[in-house]
Motif scaffolding. Sequence first.
Motif, PDB file in Angstrom:
ATOM      1  N   SER A  34       0.820  -1.212   0.000  1.00 31.70           N
ATOM      2  CA  SER A  34       0.000   0.000   0.000  1.00 31.70           C
ATOM      3  C   SER A  34       0.855   1.263   0.000  1.00 31.70           C
ATOM      4  N   GLY A  35       2.133   1.119  -0.118  1.00 27.35           N
ATOM      5  CA  GLY A  35       3.000   2.293  -0.080  1.00 27.35           C
ATOM      6  C   GLY A  35       3.715   2.377   1.259  1.00 27.35           C
ATOM      7  N   LYS A  36       4.405   3.481   1.478  1.00 29.37           N
ATOM      8  CA  LYS A  36       5.170   3.633   2.719  1.00 29.37           C
ATOM      9  C   LYS A  36       4.266   4.057   3.865  1.00 29.37           C
ATOM     10  N   GLY A  37       4.655   3.650   5.040  1.00 29.42           N
ATOM     11  CA  GLY A  37       3.917   4.038   6.234  1.00 29.42           C
ATOM     12  C   GLY A  37       2.705   3.169   6.483  1.00 29.42           C
ATOM     13  N   ARG A  38       1.883   3.658   7.407  1.00 34.42           N
ATOM     14  CA  ARG A  38       0.670   2.921   7.779  1.00 34.42           C
ATOM     15  C   ARG A  38      -0.522   3.516   7.062  1.00 34.42           C
ATOM     16  N   ALA A  39      -0.757   3.087   5.882  1.00 31.29           N
ATOM     17  CA  ALA A  39      -1.899   3.567   5.106  1.00 31.29           C
ATOM     18  C   ALA A  39      -3.163   2.878   5.594  1.00 31.29           C
ATOM     19  N   PRO A  40      -4.309   3.570   5.507  1.00 35.79           N
ATOM     20  CA  PRO A  40      -5.569   2.913   5.893  1.00 35.79           C
ATOM     21  C   PRO A  40      -5.867   1.759   4.940  1.00 35.79           C
ATOM     22  N   PHE A  41      -6.706   0.859   5.399  1.00 38.84           N
ATOM     23  CA  PHE A  41      -7.038  -0.313   4.602  1.00 38.84           C
ATOM     24  C   PHE A  41      -7.738   0.111   3.319  1.00 38.84           C
ATOM     25  N   ASP A  42      -7.297  -0.446   2.217  1.00 42.37           N
ATOM     26  CA  ASP A  42      -7.894  -0.186   0.909  1.00 42.37           C
ATOM     27  C   ASP A  42      -8.202  -1.537   0.269  1.00 42.37           C
ATOM     28  N   PRO A  43      -9.503  -1.839   0.047  1.00 41.83           N
ATOM     29  CA  PRO A  43      -9.860  -3.133  -0.540  1.00 41.83           C
ATOM     30  C   PRO A  43      -9.248  -3.352  -1.925  1.00 41.83           C
ATOM     31  N   ALA A  44      -8.851  -2.291  -2.596  1.00 41.19           N
ATOM     32  CA  ALA A  44      -8.248  -2.433  -3.922  1.00 41.19           C
ATOM     33  C   ALA A  44      -6.901  -3.147  -3.851  1.00 41.19           C
ATOM     34  N   HIS A  45      -6.286  -3.152  -2.665  1.00 39.34           N
ATOM     35  CA  HIS A  45      -4.998  -3.808  -2.495  1.00 39.34           C
ATOM     36  C   HIS A  45      -5.134  -5.310  -2.225  1.00 39.34           C
ATOM     37  N   ILE A  46      -6.356  -5.787  -2.129  1.00 38.75           N
ATOM     38  CA  ILE A  46      -6.621  -7.220  -1.938  1.00 38.75           C
ATOM     39  C   ILE A  46      -7.158  -7.741  -3.270  1.00 38.75           C
ATOM     40  N   ARG A  47      -6.432  -8.647  -3.896  1.00 42.11           N
ATOM     41  CA  ARG A  47      -6.828  -9.164  -5.209  1.00 42.11           C
ATOM     42  C   ARG A  47      -7.009 -10.684  -5.142  1.00 42.11           C
ATOM     43  N   PRO A  48      -8.248 -11.116  -5.051  1.00 40.88           N
ATOM     44  CA  PRO A  48      -8.509 -12.565  -5.008  1.00 40.88           C
ATOM     45  C   PRO A  48      -8.461 -13.158  -6.414  1.00 40.88           C
ATOM     46  N   VAL A  49      -8.044 -14.410  -6.479  1.00 39.24           N
ATOM     47  CA  VAL A  49      -8.087 -15.180  -7.721  1.00 39.24           C
ATOM     48  C   VAL A  49      -9.115 -16.287  -7.493  1.00 39.24           C
ATOM     49  N   TYR A  50     -10.246 -16.167  -8.197  1.00 40.29           N
ATOM     50  CA  TYR A  50     -11.333 -17.126  -8.006  1.00 40.29           C
ATOM     51  C   TYR A  50     -11.020 -18.459  -8.656  1.00 40.29           C
TER      52      TYR A  50
END
Length: 179
Positions: free
Chosen positions: A161-177
């Motif tokens: 998510s980049g440097k530091g403690r970024a807030p949670f972003d669902p775009a950074h979670i990529r599931p493979v079905y």
Amino acid sequence: MSTKRVAQRGHVIYYCPGRARNACGKVSRRAAPVDQHLEKLVTEWMCGRAAPALGNDDSSAEELRDAQTRISEIGTRKRTLITAWARGDESVSSLRPDDYYQTISAMNSELDLLEKKAAENTVNTEAARPRDYATEWGNGGFEQRRALIGEIFTAVHVMPSGKGRAPFDPAHIRPVYAS
């Protein structure tokens, strides 16, 4: 990703284990938001998999009930006939032994046929019933839910998510079905 509890902060994280296990070792996420996001994805997946009501379910169930009712009727008639024959009742006194045995034989063959039909309908009804993922998810514990996630997804990629403690972003979670 591996899991560990961060004692000083009081939460669980998923983290990349590092070079020792052929991973980067630089990405970590709090487990709770990732789990909530995965649960949302699983719920959406289950809604998409909801099977439409099958029109032939009612007819199969009705055929099964009819066969079971007929089995019960023939079984009762057969027991009554056997009891009456054994007692020598007047109702069966006009029957010759050959007629009695042929009647019992006909009842047995019809019972066999109906029981076979009922068994086939039961198997067909069970095979036509879709798997109820929502109930499994709702009633299942941690292990059951993880097993369902393992069936639904082949992988879940957690992106940096980049440097530091970024807030949670669902775009950074990529599931493979799974297919």
